[in-house]
Structure formats: C-alpha cells, structure tokens
Design a protein around this motif. Structure first.
Motif, PDB file in Angstrom:
ATOM      1  N   PRO A 240       1.287  -1.498  -0.254  1.00 45.87           N
ATOM      2  CA  PRO A 240       0.028   0.352  -0.186  1.00 45.87           C
ATOM      3  C   PRO A 240       0.696   1.758  -0.245  1.00 45.87           C
ATOM      4  O   PRO A 240      -0.041   2.229  -0.650  1.00 45.87           O
ATOM      5  CB  PRO A 240      -1.009   0.132   0.928  1.00 45.87           C
TER       6      PRO A 240
ATOM      7  N   THR B 250       1.495   3.746  -3.191  1.00 45.63           N
ATOM      8  CA  THR B 250       0.273   4.567  -3.619  1.00 45.63           C
ATOM      9  C   THR B 250       0.854   5.402  -2.486  1.00 45.63           C
ATOM     10  O   THR B 250      -0.755   6.740  -2.230  1.00 45.63           O
ATOM     11  CB  THR B 250      -1.092   4.162  -3.738  1.00 45.63           C
TER      12      THR B 250
ATOM     13  N   GLU C 204      -0.616   5.123   0.699  1.00 46.17           N
ATOM     14  CA  GLU C 204      -1.637   4.891   1.417  1.00 46.17           C
ATOM     15  C   GLU C 204      -1.662   3.669   2.476  1.00 46.17           C
ATOM     16  O   GLU C 204      -0.213   3.365   2.537  1.00 46.17           O
ATOM     17  CB  GLU C 204      -3.209   3.760   0.216  1.00 46.17           C
TER      18      GLU C 204
ATOM     19  N   LYS D 106      -3.413   0.512   4.446  1.00 47.90           N
ATOM     20  CA  LYS D 106      -4.222  -0.697   4.661  1.00 47.90           C
ATOM     21  C   LYS D 106      -3.363  -1.767   4.988  1.00 47.90           C
ATOM     22  O   LYS D 106      -2.251  -1.448   5.382  1.00 47.90           O
ATOM     23  CB  LYS D 106      -4.514  -1.094   3.163  1.00 47.90           C
TER      24      LYS D 106
ATOM     25  N   VAL E 104      -3.051  -6.099   4.882  1.00 47.07           N
ATOM     26  CA  VAL E 104      -1.921  -6.259   3.539  1.00 47.07           C
ATOM     27  C   VAL E 104      -2.662  -7.925   4.551  1.00 47.07           C
ATOM     28  O   VAL E 104      -2.156  -8.569   5.509  1.00 47.07           O
ATOM     29  CB  VAL E 104      -0.835  -6.405   4.216  1.00 47.07           C
TER      30      VAL E 104
ATOM     31  N   SER F 218      -2.971 -10.743  -2.872  1.00 41.37           N
ATOM     32  CA  SER F 218      -4.378 -10.046  -4.445  1.00 41.37           C
ATOM     33  C   SER F 218      -4.938 -10.964  -4.860  1.00 41.37           C
ATOM     34  O   SER F 218      -3.304 -11.479  -5.688  1.00 41.37           O
ATOM     35  CB  SER F 218      -4.294  -8.275  -3.325  1.00 41.37           C
TER      36      SER F 218
END
Length: 697
Positions: A381, A384, A386, A388, A390, A394
C-alpha cells in the motif's frame, strides 16, 4: 424449465443445458465441450446496497478434484483456497462481464463457475466466460450481454479456435478473447514474438468464432430467458448537480491543470470538502451524493481536456512517454537486480537462480508439471502513499505477476541450455499507472544482470483510450487516473521482433478493430523507445554469474549406476553432500546436476561421482588403500566402494610368507588390474615392480 441445446463449434460438440441444476439461482447453465464441463451460476440480491458507491460483484472459479478422477493431496484431502490458476480464471471471467452491468446497479451479485468434469484436453476457462454470460442472460439480472469467450491458437500458420492442451504446446501464441456480437471487450494472452498484424488477424478470427457462440446464446435466451428486473429510479439530484457545477467548475478545471499527482489530488479533496461544508445546510445528509457528482464532473473535465484540447493531466502529448531512469546491480547480494522508474511508477526486480529442487510443482486440469521459471509481483500500500491492511497475496497481484511472467517466458532459456530454476520478484515501490509493465522492464533487466542468457530484452507499455461518440484519443503510457477515468487499459509487452504478452480491458461496451490497430501500432513505437533506454544501460546479459549464484555442473552416468551413487537408503549421496556442501540431483536417464556456490566443492562432488561410476578396465593402474587383509591376500579400494584382491602371490616377485610383511591395513598401494570377471577384480602389485635380475654365481 429444462432446455438443452447442442451445436457443433469448429468440429467439436458444444452442449448447453439450463433448468436441470441449481434451480434456486437467478440463472444457471451447464456448458460442455468434449468431456470437459462447467456449471455457471448467477445470484443477485433483490435489494440494493445503497450505502455503496461501487458495484459489489464477486466471481469465483473452482476446479473440483473429482473432475479429473483424483483425490486432493495434502492433509485435509479437500479443496481449500483457490489456486493461482483458479484466481486467474476468475479474473478472466470478471473483467469482461463487469462493464456490462448498469452504472447504478448496486445489488450484490455473485458468479460461481465450477469445473465438474475435465477430459484433460479441452480447457474449461473459456467455457466459464460463456457459461457466466448464459447464466446472467437468462436471469432477471440486468446485463448488457450476451458475450462469449474463445481461445485462439496457431499451428504452422493455421488459426485454431479452442485448441486442446496438446495443440497449445505446438501453437506460437495463446490468445483468449471475450466479446459481444459487435466488439471485443477483453483480450489476454502470450505469444512467441508475433507481429501487430498477426495479432489483429487472430482477434478477427476469434471474434468470428465468438459470434457463433453468441447466436447459440440468443436461442437459449429466447427459449428460457426471464424478464429483466426493474431498477429503482435514481434520486433526482439535478438541482444539487447544478449547484455543484456553479460552485466548483472553475476551481475543478484549475486543479486538473496541476501536473503533480499529490498536489492535484490534494487540491481536488479540498474542493470536495469545501462543497460538502457549503452545501450541508441546503442539502443535508448528501455528502456521498456530493462526492459522486464531483467525481463524475472530474471525469468529464479530464476527458474533455484530452479530446478537445489534446491535454493530459501531467501535460504530456498523447504519444509521449514519461521520463525513464534505470539502475542495475542495486542489491549487493542478490543474483541480479534492476530498479526501473517511469514517471511516478517504480519497480525493484530481483532475479534469483536456484537448482532443480527449487522447481514448483503444479497440479491442474492439464495434469501435473513443474515450473522452472516463475515471476512474483508485490504491490504494498505504501506504493500509492496509502495505509491498508495486508492480508496475503491479492488477486490483483496474482494477475499482474502472471502477465509479466508470460511476457518474459519466451525469452527464458531451456533447462538443457541453462540448468537453473529462475525466480523473479518485482516489488512495486511507487505506482501511478502501469506497474505491471514496469515489472516487465525491471524483470528483463534483472535477468540480464544475473547473467541469464535470455533470447532478447523485453519491455512493456500500457495504452489507454478516451472515447466520446466519434471523438477518440489513444493514449500512450497511461497514468493511474487516466486508467481510472478512461475507457481502456491495453498492456502490450514484447521484444524488438514482436509481441510476447498482452492484456486488454474495456470499460465501455467494446471498441472497433480500427482502434485496436491504432493502439497496437502506437504501443510498438513506445515499446521500441523503452527498449532503447534499457539497452543504453545493459545491452546484453552479463557473461558471468553473480559470485553468490550457485554453479551447476552437469555430467552423465550409466543409469544402471544410479544406485551406486545414491547408495543404500541414500547413504552414499548424503555423504557426498555432507563432505562437499554441494547439492546433487540425479534424473532417471543418468543426468547428474551438481550445484554449489563454491566451484571447488562442485568439482570435488563431480570427482567423487566420477570415481563411483567409473568402469574398472583391465590393465589400468590405480592407487588405493588397503581395506582388509586375509591370509591369501589384501583387498585394496581402487575406486570409492570398489575393491579388488591382491593375491599374496601378486605382492612381490619373490615368495611372500605373510601378507603383513609387505602391506598393512591403511597403507596406500599402487596396483594394476589383471583380471575382471563376474564382478570380481584381481589386482597385482608386483606387475608394477621392476623384476629383479637373476643373481650371477
């Protein structure tokens, strides 16, 4: 209502059945090609999730072990989490159907595709695309289908629709297409450096085959299709929209002229926050609606900038590529590394060389096989900016990694030419569009930095599209926002000689073949430009492997002597490994691969195995140690595990009364082979001694 339809598609019987299985779903379809069959189901909640600002669609693709007549391996003996192949096939179904639902559809929808039978000849993945379309089309779920999926291959210049597994091994490309009757929606595949014209030809061939499948679906829908459910009329927000336009349009245009991504996003968030604050009293509890309207305005303005003013968000022209910087050898202990930066997208790739024991075993519908080359892609993350949680790899990471893996695969040398297992890892450190194509570039450079003799460097580029009516603009090297607010994401990777991998997703209901041709030609031009930048830094693979990479020695022994090297219960080979530190792999045909970071250790292991398997020849001379002494002679180990007898009469030219008078256990003695029969070896010491001259009296 049960309905069965059977038709011949390209010489193969295709069977479609509905109304027999899974009758409590909104729609279900059985699709069978040969003896491979899938069940596709579609279920959608009757009430929308009004609190969501996206369409909650999930697609699951699962292969049943019983479909192949197998019991699952492992401790649990049941199917558990989806494999990488199942994840990729689920994505392959999701991507073409997702843009075909109404924009305001917020009913949670789930598609299941189960592979219930496999003949190990016909792949079920494209059946899943067609099956999902049938299930949706005959249901009451609003869906702008039907669509269908087809695989295209080419053998000796002849195009084939839905080639079998064995035919795919002989094909020079593997292309999966999803399309409606009028236009192509999704493309996925790999190739052995085909040209852009050849790709267009394959797309046209595949689209023609899809039209036949669409015609079949239309017959099925006409017989058993349900009336589509009515969607609630969206709330009239025209007054709010007008107010937002008056308050924010000028500021929005100025914000979109900011070329730096973070500054632009900050400015946009500030405008949106101000709108919510100013409109709170007049339009209470409309924060979400304000955000959605503002986002739609942002999209409209961005698209108008491209189409009407030929201006992109970061100021580039349609064909312009962002600045590129490249470094290789950035990690001192990794076997090969590259840091590839294009604009605000950055990939750190590392190539690691291993031995045959590092191969990955794959179990799938086509049977069991081993992968000696793999590429893994990670998207943290922080890339970018950000935060988030983990929670494992994904689906997106699996999909992007597979695309990059396919792009480089045709360039990887065979195990015969380069007997290493090769793993490439791409860690995305920054992302603003096309990180999978940055992975292709970084991965190619990392392999070359590691000394892997790849056939040719490979680069990748992502193309975008903005289309409003007759106005069309094809964009090269798209940004993340251009992907998000545009109509196409078309990734093309290849060498100077042709395309090796491609992936296209369309967010509108298809594009024409003319647009496809233009995108491919522009992608070729961009790919060659990027390859030129890469060649300036590292034009060819390094001639020497990393100091820390294993050295692999290959030798051949008689298959009958494999047991001598392995020893009882593996004792001999364990002793060699413990003594030298090398790893050893022996194949059934007698090929022995010895791997060691230290060349001396590998050479020592090679010498020991050579001695273990050497053929004892009559007349040959050996130096060995005395292992045993009996009254009639001494046993000497002339090769590892190979003993011969020096009879007491062969110790000296004169008569010997006692063996110990000449040799003792542990003595090193040079002997000659004088006889070999029935596995017994007779040796002579005296044959190598100078014969005494007769005494003169």
């Amino acid at each position: 209502m049960f309905y069965r339809h059977e038709v011949e598609i390209d010489g193969k019987p295709l069977i479609i059945e509905t109304g027999k299985m899974a009758k409590q779903t909104d729609g279900a379809a059985w699709v069978q090609l040969g003896e491979t069959a899938i069940l596709a189901t579609a279920v959608s909640e009757k009430q929308p999730k009004d609190d969501l600002d996206f369409f909650p669609l999930t697609v699951e693709y699962r292969e049943k072990a019983y479909a192949m007549g197998k019991i699952p391996g492992g401790f649990f003996k049941r199917e558990t989490k989806p494999s990488e192949v199942e994840i990729l096939n689920a994505r392959q179904i999701d991507r073409p159907i997702r843009p075909l639902f109404p924009d305001n559809f917020r009913h949670e929808t789930q598609i299941f595709v189960w592979v219930l039978s496999s003949d190990r000849e016909n792949d079920a993945d494209v059946l899943g695309i067609t099956g999902a379309s049938i299930a949706l089309s005959i249901s009451d779920i609003p869906f702008a289908g039907p669509i269908a999926g087809v695989r295209v291959g080419r053998i000796e210049g002849e195009m084939i629709a839905n080639p079998t597994y064995s035919e795919r091994e002989r094909s020079d490309f593997d292309l999966v297409i999803a399309a409606s009757k009028d236009s192509i929606i999704m493309v996925e595949g790999e190739a052995l450096e085909i040209s852009e014209d050849e790709m267009v030809e394959a797309l046209e061939f595949g689209h023609e085959a899809i039209r036949k499948l669409i015609a079949v679906q239309e017959e099925v829908v006409a017989k058993v299709g349900k009336e589509k459910r009515e969607l609630a009329e969206p709330e009239d927000l025209s007054e709010l929209e007008s107010k937002i336009r008056d308050l924010a349009m000028d500021d929005l245009k100025k914000a979109l002229e900011i070329k730096e991504k973070e500054e632009r996003h900050t400015a946009l968030h500030e405008i949106q926050d101000r709108l919510i604050e100013e409109l709170e009293e007049e339009f209470p509890e409309q924060e979400k609606a304000i955000g959605n309207i503002f986002h739609d305005m942002e999209k409209q303005v961005m698209r108008a900038m491209v189409l009407d003013e030929n201006q992109r968000l970061d100021g580039r022209g349609p064909d312009e590529i962002r600045d590129i910087s490249i470094e290789v050898g950035v990690l001192p202990r990794a076997h090969g590394t590259a840091l590839f930066t294009r604009g605000q997208t950055q990939a750190l790739a590392a190539a690691t060389l291993g031995t045959k024991v590092d191969e990955q075993k794959i179990e799938g519908m086509s049977g069991e096989f081993y992968k000696s080359y793999m590429l893994h892609y990670n998207f943290p993350p922080f890339s970018t900016g950000e935060v988030k949680p983990v929670r494992g790899t994904s689906r997106r990471e699996v999909g992007h990694g597979n695309l990059a893996e396919r792009a480089l695969k045709p360039m990887i040398p065979s195990m015969t030419a380069f007997p290493y297992t090769v793993r490439v890892v791409s860690d995305i450190l920054e992302s603003n569009g096309s990180s999978s194509m940055a992975t292709v570039c970084a991965g190619s450079l990392a392999l070359m930095d590691a000394g892997v003799p790849i056939k040719a460097p490979v680069a990748g580029i992502a193309m975008g599209l903005i289309k409003e009516g007759e106005k069309v603009s094809v964009l090269t090297d798209i940004l993340g926002d251009e992907d998000h607010m545009g109509d196409m994401d078309f990734k093309v990777a290849g060498s100077e000689d042709g395309i090796t991998a491609f992936q296209m997703d369309i967010k509108i209901q298809g594009i024409s073949m003319d647009i496809m041709r233009e995108a491919l030609e522009r992608a070729k031009k961009a790919r060659l430009f990027v390859l030129g930048k890469m060649n300036e830094v590292l034009p060819q693979s390094r001639t020497e492997l990393s100091t820390y990479a294993p050295r692999i020695f290959t030798m051949k022994i008689n298959p009958d002597q494999i047991g001598s090297v392995i020893g009882p219960g593996g004792k001999t080979i364990r002793e060699i490994v413990e003594k030298t530190g090398a790893s050893i792999d022996i194949e059934d045909d007698g090929t022995v691969k010895i791997a060691s970071v230290e060349p001396e250790a590998g050479e020592e292991a090679k010498r020991i195995i050579r001695d273990l398997t050497a053929e004892v020849e009559i007349g040959a001379v050996y130096t060995g140690k005395v292992k045993r002494i009996l009254k009639f002679g001494a046993f000497v180990e002339i090769l590892p595990g190979r003993e011969g007898l020096v009879h007491i009469s062969e110790l000296e030219h004169h008569r010997v009364n006692k063996v110990e008078d000449v040799v003792n256990i542990g003595d090193e003695v040079t002997v000659k082979v004088i006889k070999k029969e029935d596995g017994k070896i007779d040796l002579s010491r005296k044959a190598l001694l100078e014969k005494p001259k007769p005494s003169q009296s």
